[in-house]
Design an enzyme around this catalytic site. Structure first.
Site, PDB file in Angstrom:
ATOM      1  N   GLY A 100       0.682  -1.211  -0.010  1.00  0.00           N
ATOM      2  CA  GLY A 100       0.057   0.032   0.061  1.00  0.00           C
ATOM      3  C   GLY A 100       0.739   1.443  -0.045  1.00  0.00           C
ATOM      4  O   GLY A 100       0.517   2.238  -0.503  1.00  0.00           O
ATOM      5  N   GLU A 103       1.683   1.765  -3.417  1.00  0.00           N
ATOM      6  CA  GLU A 103       0.524   2.342  -3.764  1.00  0.00           C
ATOM      7  C   GLU A 103       0.183   3.713  -3.964  1.00  0.00           C
ATOM      8  O   GLU A 103      -0.569   4.498  -4.758  1.00  0.00           O
ATOM      9  CB  GLU A 103      -0.696   1.206  -3.702  1.00  0.00           C
ATOM     10  CG  GLU A 103      -0.546  -0.076  -4.220  1.00  0.00           C
ATOM     11  CD  GLU A 103      -1.544  -1.085  -3.701  1.00  0.00           C
ATOM     12  OE1 GLU A 103      -1.509  -1.262  -2.400  1.00  0.00           O
ATOM     13  OE2 GLU A 103      -2.346  -1.606  -4.356  1.00  0.00           O
ATOM     14  N   GLU A 123       2.514  -8.247  -1.668  1.00  0.00           N
ATOM     15  CA  GLU A 123       1.322  -8.771  -1.128  1.00  0.00           C
ATOM     16  C   GLU A 123       1.377 -10.417  -1.420  1.00  0.00           C
ATOM     17  O   GLU A 123       0.636 -11.049  -0.806  1.00  0.00           O
ATOM     18  CB  GLU A 123       0.419  -8.089  -1.709  1.00  0.00           C
ATOM     19  CG  GLU A 123       0.133  -6.826  -1.337  1.00  0.00           C
ATOM     20  CD  GLU A 123       0.731  -5.508  -1.894  1.00  0.00           C
ATOM     21  OE1 GLU A 123       1.804  -5.940  -2.819  1.00  0.00           O
ATOM     22  OE2 GLU A 123       0.259  -4.619  -2.037  1.00  0.00           O
TER      23      GLU A 123
HETATM   24  N1  T1G Z   1       1.930  -4.083   9.011  1.00  0.00           N
HETATM   25  C1  T1G Z   1       2.055  -4.178  10.430  1.00  0.00           C
HETATM   26  N2  T1G Z   1       3.262  -4.365  11.057  1.00  0.00           N
HETATM   27  C2  T1G Z   1       4.229  -4.633  10.057  1.00  0.00           C
HETATM   28  C3  T1G Z   1       4.287  -4.442   8.865  1.00  0.00           C
HETATM   29  C4  T1G Z   1       2.983  -4.117   8.323  1.00  0.00           C
HETATM   30  N3  T1G Z   1       2.860  -3.894   7.182  1.00  0.00           N
HETATM   31  N4  T1G Z   1       5.538  -4.442   8.228  1.00  0.00           N
HETATM   32  C5  T1G Z   1       6.279  -4.994   9.387  1.00  0.00           C
HETATM   33  N5  T1G Z   1       5.606  -4.804  10.601  1.00  0.00           N
HETATM   34  C6  T1G Z   1       5.998  -4.782  11.865  1.00  0.00           C
HETATM   35  C7  T1G Z   1       6.667  -6.361  12.219  1.00  0.00           C
HETATM   36  O1  T1G Z   1       5.700  -7.310  12.444  1.00  0.00           O
HETATM   37  C8  T1G Z   1       7.642  -5.896  13.173  1.00  0.00           C
HETATM   38  O2  T1G Z   1       7.044  -5.738  14.309  1.00  0.00           O
HETATM   39  C9  T1G Z   1       8.322  -4.685  12.818  1.00  0.00           C
HETATM   40  O3  T1G Z   1       7.310  -4.115  12.043  1.00  0.00           O
HETATM   41  C10 T1G Z   1       9.665  -4.540  12.021  1.00  0.00           C
HETATM   42  O4  T1G Z   1       9.404  -5.482  10.805  1.00  0.00           O
HETATM   43  C11 T1G Z   1      -3.376  -2.711   0.294  1.00  0.00           C
HETATM   44  C12 T1G Z   1      -2.896  -5.088   1.349  1.00  0.00           C
HETATM   45  C13 T1G Z   1       9.073  -3.543   6.002  1.00  0.00           C
HETATM   46  C14 T1G Z   1      10.892  -4.953   4.739  1.00  0.00           C
HETATM   47  O5  T1G Z   1       4.186  -6.876   3.291  1.00  0.00           O
HETATM   48  O6  T1G Z   1       8.559  -6.891   4.533  1.00  0.00           O
HETATM   49  O7  T1G Z   1      -0.168  -3.277   1.536  1.00  0.00           O
HETATM   50  O8  T1G Z   1       7.984  -7.788  15.361  1.00  0.00           O
HETATM   51  O9  T1G Z   1      11.290  -7.033  11.722  1.00  0.00           O
HETATM   52  O10 T1G Z   1      13.484  -6.500   8.982  1.00  0.00           O
HETATM   53  O11 T1G Z   1      -2.344  -3.571  -1.493  1.00  0.00           O
HETATM   54  O12 T1G Z   1       8.712  -5.618   8.081  1.00  0.00           O
HETATM   55  O13 T1G Z   1       8.750  -5.544  15.918  1.00  0.00           O
HETATM   56  O14 T1G Z   1       6.616  -6.087  16.921  1.00  0.00           O
HETATM   57  O15 T1G Z   1      10.172  -7.164   9.375  1.00  0.00           O
HETATM   58  O16 T1G Z   1      13.649  -4.122   8.930  1.00  0.00           O
HETATM   59  C15 T1G Z   1       2.339  -5.325   2.205  1.00  0.00           C
HETATM   60  C16 T1G Z   1       5.956  -6.336   5.277  1.00  0.00           C
HETATM   61  C17 T1G Z   1       1.139  -5.232   3.350  1.00  0.00           C
HETATM   62  C18 T1G Z   1       5.474  -5.468   4.035  1.00  0.00           C
HETATM   63  C19 T1G Z   1      11.039  -4.208   7.295  1.00  0.00           C
HETATM   64  N6  T1G Z   1       3.738  -4.837   2.703  1.00  0.00           N
HETATM   65  N7  T1G Z   1       6.852  -5.938   6.058  1.00  0.00           N
HETATM   66  O17 T1G Z   1      11.816  -5.281   7.593  1.00  0.00           O
HETATM   67  O18 T1G Z   1      11.705  -5.411  10.085  1.00  0.00           O
HETATM   68  S1  T1G Z   1      -0.350  -5.814   2.415  1.00  0.00           S
HETATM   69  C20 T1G Z   1       4.344  -5.921   3.279  1.00  0.00           C
HETATM   70  C21 T1G Z   1       8.151  -6.341   5.596  1.00  0.00           C
HETATM   71  C22 T1G Z   1      -0.689  -4.519   1.624  1.00  0.00           C
HETATM   72  C23 T1G Z   1      -1.996  -3.242  -0.029  1.00  0.00           C
HETATM   73  C24 T1G Z   1      -1.925  -4.496   0.607  1.00  0.00           C
HETATM   74  C25 T1G Z   1       9.352  -5.930   6.317  1.00  0.00           C
HETATM   75  C26 T1G Z   1      10.041  -4.417   6.124  1.00  0.00           C
HETATM   76  P1  T1G Z   1       7.691  -6.442  15.708  1.00  0.00           P
HETATM   77  P2  T1G Z   1      10.569  -6.378  10.515  1.00  0.00           P
HETATM   78  P3  T1G Z   1      12.750  -5.345   8.906  1.00  0.00           P
END
Ligand code: T1G
Length: 699
Positions: A100, A103, A123
């Site tokens: 997002g 996006e 995603e």
């Molecule tokens: N939402 C909520 N919490 C998140 C999060 C997210 N998107 N991404 C990371 N966290 C939390 C994670 O659980 C951890 O929490 C802390 O942040 C650090 O993360 C509409 C529907 C960004 C590359 O898939 O790939 O958008 O354990 O340990 O290694 O189309 O986090 O500390 O409590 O991974 O430095 C799409 C997912 C969502 C990205 C950073 N986005 N995140 O990596 O830290 S769906 C993703 C990552 C979406 C739209 C759709 C990685 C990072 P805690 P981390 P990191």
């Protein structure tokens, strides 16, 4: 304040502040929507910048909100509001603009980024697809091919690459003042006016049915069993053939299909499970860590060499010890060859190869380990050899050095007791190939110090591994569960099911390969010696005697060109062998077994229930901290299909009452010896709870 509003030089700057990754929570969505409306109405504003504080631009929707009823303003609408502004909007990207977050940037009229920044639509790794216009906008600004690859792989794309696509308009040096640059860039765009992605026309002519069939064929192997990739392709088919708003409607339909599919819950479970593993009792941010600058590795063979590759890839210097110069030379040659192959693929330069080789210091002398901060032994899997090695390591290693064994099965307490420093000893169980497999089982012995464990957990992350803590038992988490799983598969064969039928059933379930082919690849002699060491009274002999016959015939698997299968083609492609059928017939006669093939469903059920029951025992004994840790182990170490969430999530999805009832029925059919239900499983069913409940209560 999740989104601040400031005006600099007639440019409104909307800054998102929602640590740790600026996820697009409700407050952020509302803040962006309000900020856009405010900028539109603000006569002191001619252009807009959207950026974020902290370590990254928005990294996506807030995954923690998934599964809850969506609350307006919804992200697609927020993005439409931004895109509809009559004043130029610039996204200023640092860190990772993902999902997002990207996006939102695509809804802006322009995008600039630090050269260290990356963009992506990951995603698909969560079992869903970009649901806020990414499937319609990225093809328009970045090209259909690029957009498809980005969405189907979920990879992070460097800003410089995104700029060649046209998805980023300007790349800044990593140390640039992003806000100042963004304000200046926005001012320059005032004369250009807005540039709405939705208005860009996609020439669908070159992207007809044949093109998309080619895409489907190209991802068939890696997306086998997954639900979302096909839906992503259908979204892009809509993007090239429908008006923008119709394409958006199609995206919404297909997004909803993905979100409703169990694979989304499984993959989102895995996302958090892989981050939970680092939460370990006794280890906090305050726990002292030891500085790991130099790692000693004993054994330059497959495992030792792979571990050395993993360390050097992370820039960590290695002293590599073996008992013979030939072994050392061979090991170094294998390492150089590995890196040169990577260089040939363009993923590193020959200078990188030389730099990495420069990190490896070979030696034949234990004395050269004296300055190592961590020493990992990867020598032969025999306890008396391990004991001798650790006694010698204890004598040469400096005070405070961590001593780790890479053993797959053996008792780490027993090994630690061979030293005067048991609190500095633990297991680091790498999976072969150690420079590729993400899983690292960190085996906490009784006396392992918290600082040693904390150091190992940090090291796992530093070398790109997922470190899962295990207690000490035979086989720790993964290999202990592999036992019952393999037993059931071998019982299926001796029971009358062809090995290739057993393997196909589990391959179709989603495993990377069947247990018979896997045994041939690992070497049938490995299991043979392991069974010899545990003794016939401690395993199901009827499951394995036929395999032992093969080993005694010299059929050790791929390494001898024949094992359960034969490998005439290329040494790797398995073919059924009539010789094995004869061995099976003879063994069945001895055991008075009348061959009765199992169905594919029976094979899957018995192998999975055996896996789950052992996992429940491991959890109940406290060997694993969480059921989700077991899922992480099985997915990252054994290829369990991620879209099923791991064996314990899979059990929850089946329902533990049904799991228990089937295990009890199997105990009646086959005798209780191998089918005694795990006490924890019975307790959870009595309490009406799931493994996920167990984790929540024991987090
Ligand atoms: N939402 C909520 N919490 C998140 C999060 C997210 N998107 N991404 C990371 N966290 C939390 C994670 O659980 C951890 O929490 C802390 O942040 C650090 O993360 C509409 C529907 C960004 C590359 O898939 O790939 O958008 O354990 O340990 O290694 O189309 O986090 O500390 O409590 O991974 O430095 C799409 C997912 C969502 C990205 C950073 N986005 N995140 O990596 O830290 S769906 C993703 C990552 C979406 C739209 C759709 C990685 C990072 P805690 P981390 P990191």
């Amino acid at each position: 304040m999740s989104v601040s509003y400031g005006v600099t030089d007639r440019v409104a700057v909307l800054t998102v502040n929602n640590p740790p990754v600026n996820a697009l929570s409700l407050a952020v969505r509302q803040g962006l929507s309000d900020g856009a409306a405010r900028a539109a109405a603000d006569d002191a504003v001619d252009a807009v910048v959207i950026m974020a504080t902290g370590r990254t631009f928005m990294a996506g929707a807030d995954i923690r909100e998934f599964g809850k009823p969506p609350v307006a303003p919804h992200l697609p609408e927020v993005i439409d509001t931004i895109e509809a502004l009559e004043k130029p909007v610039v996204a200023a990207i640092h860190g990772t603009a993902l999902g997002g977050g990207l996006e939102v940037a695509l809804g802006c009229h322009y995008r600039i980024a630090l050269e260290s920044a990356k963009i992506g639509l990951p995603e698909v790794k969560l079992g869903i697809l970009p649901g806020a216009g990414g499937t319609q906008r990225l093809p328009r600004v970045g090209g259909v091919d690029n957009a498809l690859q980005a969405m189907l792989t979920g990879r992070h794309i460097p800003a410089s690459t995104a700029a060649t696509w046209g998805a980023v308009d300007k790349v800044l040096s990593a140390d640039a003042d992003l806000q100042a640059e963004a304000v200046a860039f926005a001012k320059d765009r005032i004369s250009d006016g807005v540039r709405r992605t939705r208005d860009m026309v996609l020439d669908g002519a070159e992207y007809g049915a044949a093109f998309f069939e080619g895409v489907r064929a190209s991802i068939a192997k890696q997306s086998r069993g997954y639900f979302a990739p096909e839906r992503i392709i259908r979204c892009v088919e809509a993007a090239v053939s429908l008006p923008f708003d119709d394409g958006m409607a199609r995206e919404r339909e297909l997004f909803a299909e993905c979100q409703a599919n169990p694979q989304a819950r499984a993959l989102q479970h895995l996302f958090f499970a892989e981050r939970q593993v680092a939460r370990v009792p006794g280890v906090t941010k305050e726990t002292p860590r030891r500085d790991i600058r130099l790692v000693g590795i004993l054994g330059a063979g497959t495992m030792g060499g792979g571990i050395a590759l993993a360390m050097a890839n992370a820039g960590i210097a290695v002293t590599l010890l073996d008992t013979g110069q030939d072994a050392l030379d061979r090991g170094l040659g294998v390492m150089r060859g590995n890196w040169e192959r990577t260089a040939k693929k363009g993923r590193m330069t020959m200078d990188d190869v030389d730099r990495r080789m420069g990190l490896i210091t070979p030696t034949l002398s234990y004395d050269d380990l004296a300055d190592c901060d961590l020493i990992i032994e990867a020598v032969f899997e025999k306890m008396d050899i391990k004991r001798e090695v650790f006694a010698r390591l204890d004598a040469v290693a400096k005070p405070g050095a961590i001593l780790a064994t890479n053993t797959s099965y053996l008792d780490v307490n027993d090994i630690a007791a061979m030293t005067a420093r048991p609190d500095d000893v633990l297991g680091l169980h790498f999976f072969s190939p150690a420079n590729v497999m993400r899983l690292l089982e960190i085996v906490r012995a009784e006396k392992t110090a918290d600082s040693v464990l904390a150091t190992a957990l940090d090291l796992a992350k530093r070398i790109g591994k997922i470190g899962v803590v295990s207690g000490v038992c035979h086989g720790f988490i993964g290999n202990r569960m592999l036992g019952p799983y393999g037993r059931e598969a071998m019982l299926a064969v001796i029971g009358g099911t062809e090995p290739q039928a057993v393997d196909k059933a589990l391959f179709d379930f989603g495993m990377p390969m069947g247990p018979n082919a896997m045994s041939d690849m690992a070497g049938l002699d490995v299991g043979y010696f392991n069974r010899q060491s545990v003794g016939r009274e401690n395993y199901e002999t009827s499951a394995y005697d036929w395999v032992d016959r093969l080993v005694e015939m010299g059929r050790k698997g791929q390494k001898t060109g024949e094992g359960i299968y034969k490998y005439p083609q290329d040494g790797r492609t398995p073919e059924p062998d009539p010789v094995v059928a004869d061995v099976l017939d003879a063994e069945r006669e001895k055991l008075r077994i009348v061959a009765k093939p199992w169905s594919a469903e029976q094979v899957v059920e018995r192998c999975m229930l055996a896996l789950i029951n052992e996992g429940a025992k491991i959890l109940g004994e406290g060997i694993a901290l969480r059921a989700s840790d077991i899922d992480v182990v099985y997915i990252n170490g054994y290829g369990f299909p991620p879209y099923r969430g791991g064996p314990m999530h899979y059990a929850d999805a089946m329902g533990l009452p049904a799991v228990l009832s089937r295990i009890k029925a199997l105990a009646v059919e086959n005798g209780p010896r191998w089918w005694m239900p795990a006490p924890l499983l019975e307790r959870l069913v009595d309490e009406g709870k799931s493994f996920a409940d167990f984790d929540r209560e024991n987090a």
